[in-house]
Every structure is written in C-alpha cells, then in structure tokens.
Design a protein around this motif. Sequence first.
Motif, mmCIF file in Angstrom:
data_model
loop_
_atom_site.group_PDB
_atom_site.id
_atom_site.type_symbol
_atom_site.label_atom_id
_atom_site.label_comp_id
_atom_site.label_asym_id
_atom_site.label_seq_id
_atom_site.Cartn_x
_atom_site.Cartn_y
_atom_site.Cartn_z
ATOM 1 N N THR A 182 -61.758 24.881 25.217
ATOM 2 C CA THR A 182 -62.152 24.908 23.801
ATOM 3 C C THR A 182 -61.922 23.535 23.181
ATOM 4 O O THR A 182 -61.074 22.770 23.634
ATOM 5 C CB THR A 182 -61.342 25.953 23.014
ATOM 6 O OG1 THR A 182 -59.961 25.765 23.301
ATOM 7 C CG2 THR A 182 -61.762 27.352 23.334
ATOM 8 N N ARG A 183 -62.679 23.246 22.161
ATOM 9 C CA ARG A 183 -62.512 21.986 21.420
ATOM 10 C C ARG A 183 -63.049 22.198 20.014
ATOM 11 O O ARG A 183 -63.694 23.217 19.731
ATOM 12 C CB ARG A 183 -63.255 20.856 22.132
ATOM 13 C CG ARG A 183 -64.751 21.087 22.157
ATOM 14 C CD ARG A 183 -65.503 19.968 22.829
ATOM 15 N NE ARG A 183 -66.928 20.269 22.794
ATOM 16 C CZ ARG A 183 -67.830 19.724 23.573
ATOM 17 N NH1 ARG A 183 -67.464 18.862 24.478
ATOM 18 N NH2 ARG A 183 -69.100 20.035 23.478
ATOM 19 N N LEU A 184 -62.778 21.220 19.177
ATOM 20 C CA LEU A 184 -63.281 21.275 17.808
ATOM 21 C C LEU A 184 -64.684 20.662 17.797
ATOM 22 O O LEU A 184 -64.914 19.644 18.459
ATOM 23 C CB LEU A 184 -62.338 20.467 16.912
ATOM 24 C CG LEU A 184 -62.468 20.656 15.414
ATOM 25 C CD1 LEU A 184 -62.080 22.072 15.008
ATOM 26 C CD2 LEU A 184 -61.576 19.653 14.683
ATOM 27 N N LEU A 232 -64.854 26.121 16.339
ATOM 28 C CA LEU A 232 -64.358 26.014 17.710
ATOM 29 C C LEU A 232 -65.558 26.082 18.634
ATOM 30 O O LEU A 232 -66.471 26.871 18.393
ATOM 31 C CB LEU A 232 -63.515 27.239 18.050
ATOM 32 C CG LEU A 232 -62.051 27.289 17.732
ATOM 33 C CD1 LEU A 232 -61.532 28.670 18.076
ATOM 34 C CD2 LEU A 232 -61.303 26.254 18.542
ATOM 35 N N GLU A 233 -65.544 25.272 19.658
ATOM 36 C CA GLU A 233 -66.624 25.346 20.639
ATOM 37 C C GLU A 233 -66.025 25.556 22.020
ATOM 38 O O GLU A 233 -64.968 24.982 22.334
ATOM 39 C CB GLU A 233 -67.422 24.035 20.654
ATOM 40 C CG GLU A 233 -68.342 23.872 19.476
ATOM 41 C CD GLU A 233 -69.084 22.539 19.479
ATOM 42 O OE1 GLU A 233 -70.028 22.420 18.700
ATOM 43 O OE2 GLU A 233 -68.705 21.635 20.248
#
Lengths: 295, 158
Positions: free
Chosen positions: B137-139, B146-147
């Motif tokens: 996950t990342r911003l 969240l992506e």
Amino acid sequence: MNLREQIETGVKGARSLWTQALDVDRLEIALVLTVGLLLVHGGTSWIFTVPMTMLCLAGFVLRPLLLNSSYWLILSAVVGFANFRNWHSVDDQKFLATYWCIAVYCSLLTPDPRGAASGQARWLVGLCMVFSVAWKVISPDYLSGQFLKYELLTDGRFGWIARAFAGVPASSLHSNALRLAEMRAFDSAAVAAPLLAGPRLGMVAQVMTWWTIGIEALTALAFLAPARVFLSRWRHSLLAILVLTTCAAASVPGFGWLLLVMGIAIAPQEDRRTRGIYFACFIFLHVFLLPLRNL
Amino acid sequence: MRDRFNLAFAVLLLAAVAAVQLARARLHSQSPWQGGGFGMFSTADSPDGRFTRCILSGTSGEFRVPVPASLQSAATQLEVAPTEAGLLDLGHVLLSLEWVRDESSRSPYRVLGREEPPVPAERMLEVRKVRVEVWRTRLSADGTKLEAELIRSCEVEP
C-alpha cells in the motif's frame, strides 16, 4: 519527620544516587544498560528469548561477567543467531544491538577495552545513520513528504502527532485504520480507498521529513568526522537531540536506548555532564513513551 | 593486524549486511524496513503495508481465501521478500490442500483438517489453479487515498 523533611531526604538521596551513577565506569554503565536493553527489547522467539534472558540475568547478578569477553561472545552468538533466524521480522535496532555485542566482545580482547568500545560505537552510530539517510534519499516517497503523510494517517504510533499538530480528528484516524484493514482483508479486491486527512497534514509531514533527515545527516557527519573537525564536538548534543525528537516521536524506545548506550560508551570518563545528559534522555524517553498521551 | 581486524569486524559486518539488504530490496522487492539495512521509516513500503491475496479457481469460479494459519509465517516472510520461488512454493502448498465449503465464516472455503471426517464431494472444491499475489500500500500522488500496488504474483496449476 514531617512531609517536607521526608521530601528533602528523598531529594538528597536521589541526588546522591545520581552523583554516584555519574562516577561509575562508563563501560560498565554501558554494559549494564546493554544487558537491560536485551532483556526488555531483545526478544524474538521463546527458543532464543529463554537463553538470552538467563544470560542477561547472570550478567546483572554476577557483575564481573560483564567484563568477561567469553560472556559477550556467547551473548553475541545467541543474539546474532536469533536475529539471523528471524531476519524478516526483527527491527534494525536488533541488528545494531548484535553488532554492539560483537563490538564489546572484540573490545574486551584488547588491552584498552574502553577506548576500543568507544571507537567502535562511534563508527556503528555513524554508519547506521549513513545508511538511514541513504535510504531516505533513494526512497521514492520520502523526500516528497508522502511517506510521513501516510504514516501520520495510518500508523497508530504517529496518531498523537496527527491529532495534536496536523489537525486530524481521532475519528478520521479510526476510519483510515478501518479502510486499510478492509483493503488488506483476504476477500477484498479493492486497489484504492479514500483517506481522511487534516488541515495541517502537509506542513507537519514536511517539517518532520526535513527535520529527521537533517538531524540524521548531521549526526552521521559528526560521528564519522575526525576529532579535529569542528562538527565532531557536537556529537553528543546531536545524538541526544536525535533520540529526544525522532526516537520519541516514532515510539522506538529500544533504538533510542541503544544509541544512548553507545553515546555513554563514547563519552570520556571525565565528561560527567555528557553522561548526565544521556541519563536524563534515557529517563525522558521512557517517561514520554508511557501511554499518558492517549488519556 | 589481528587487533585491527577485531576492532573493525562489527563495523564491517554492519556495512556488509546493510549493502546486501540494499541490493535485495532493489533486486527482489524486499521491504526496506527489514533485513538490517536501516531503511525503517524511509518509505511506506513496510511489512505492515504489505499483504497477500490467495485466489483459488474451481469449476464454479474464483474464490478469495485467507492464508491458512499453518502457512501464516511463510506468508509473512513472503510479504517481506516476495521471491518467485517463495510464491511458487506457497502456491503449490495451497494447491495440495483439500478445500471444503465453509458456511460459518467470511471465507467461502477452508482447509479440511486431517482429523476431520470425510465430507460429501459436492462440498469440496476441485482446485484448478491457485494465484498468489503480494501487494503493497502507498499514498496516492494527490495524498487523498490509499493505493494498493501489485508487487509480484504467480499462478500454479496441478
């Protein structure tokens, strides 16, 4: 004896204890604190935790053991093997603790263990900061501030900063945690989920980003620079500031503890003031990390 | 000379392990947070932000199932360092298990325990393919969501 007299006696006793602690041999203090660190923060799986706990307790009870190289060889082997077996789950702090145990063992083999431990501690702190800064520079999401925004919104350890400084309501943090959990759920096919932020999130993330990389870079330079370089005089102050700010903010008391131990080993025996600052940082770090902020 | 080596050993070990970790993170998508490279708090790509998805394909469609408890440790290790071989191993183990329909939980199928009595064939899933995916996950770039990003996946067939 009335209350005032009792308080005065208590304060006198505490002062006397503090003065005595400052006069104890710096290597001995560093080794006692190392054994304490391994007891509190050194555990991995029970197979290794049991022998490590027994070794640490033996070091506490039989003080001469702490200055015995064979004791540190055995302790290094247990700690090193435990971390090697569990490399995928142990923190950087445990790797650094292993190197420090090995450094203590190697130092005790030399005619000047204090000088040898001091030199190795200086290099260990400096190099660990070099790699830490390198990772921050090459990571695609650190310098942009994206990483700390993500942490502030989703990592419970930074929740109090998000609430107090970035203006993120507690309900938003709770909602973000739920969304992250939903995305990670085994039956989810989601690839995106909205996050709730706060009005000062970007600014707080930028301040934390540049503060952290700045203090780490300065600490690395100060520890690796030769003694004749001006910055090297600020080693201890920079390390204390790093522990008080970044280790406290990120709630990593074990890492802070270890850095302070190595700082104590580096500071000359006659430098009681620096040792006192490290003791004060140690106490502050643990009081600060009591869960009082969440009340 | 020996004294010098003794005094440099711990420092050299730190540098060697950190260099190996750096290389593994670049080459094998190992999480920068683990492995002794001092990459903690440098990226959102931490083990906590990684997760595994297991998808079983049967005659009646695709089913997402949780990693069985007995394989949790292997899955955690795989999330930290998702190697091709590790993904294939996990896929083969999932394929070798017997999956039975589960009405009592969120998961459509669960692993049939060795001690459990036999169940009717219509409750069993005939697994034709297993897909194992490791995600992180990342911003998002605009910081609003969240992506999840697929790091590596593999498919295993009988």
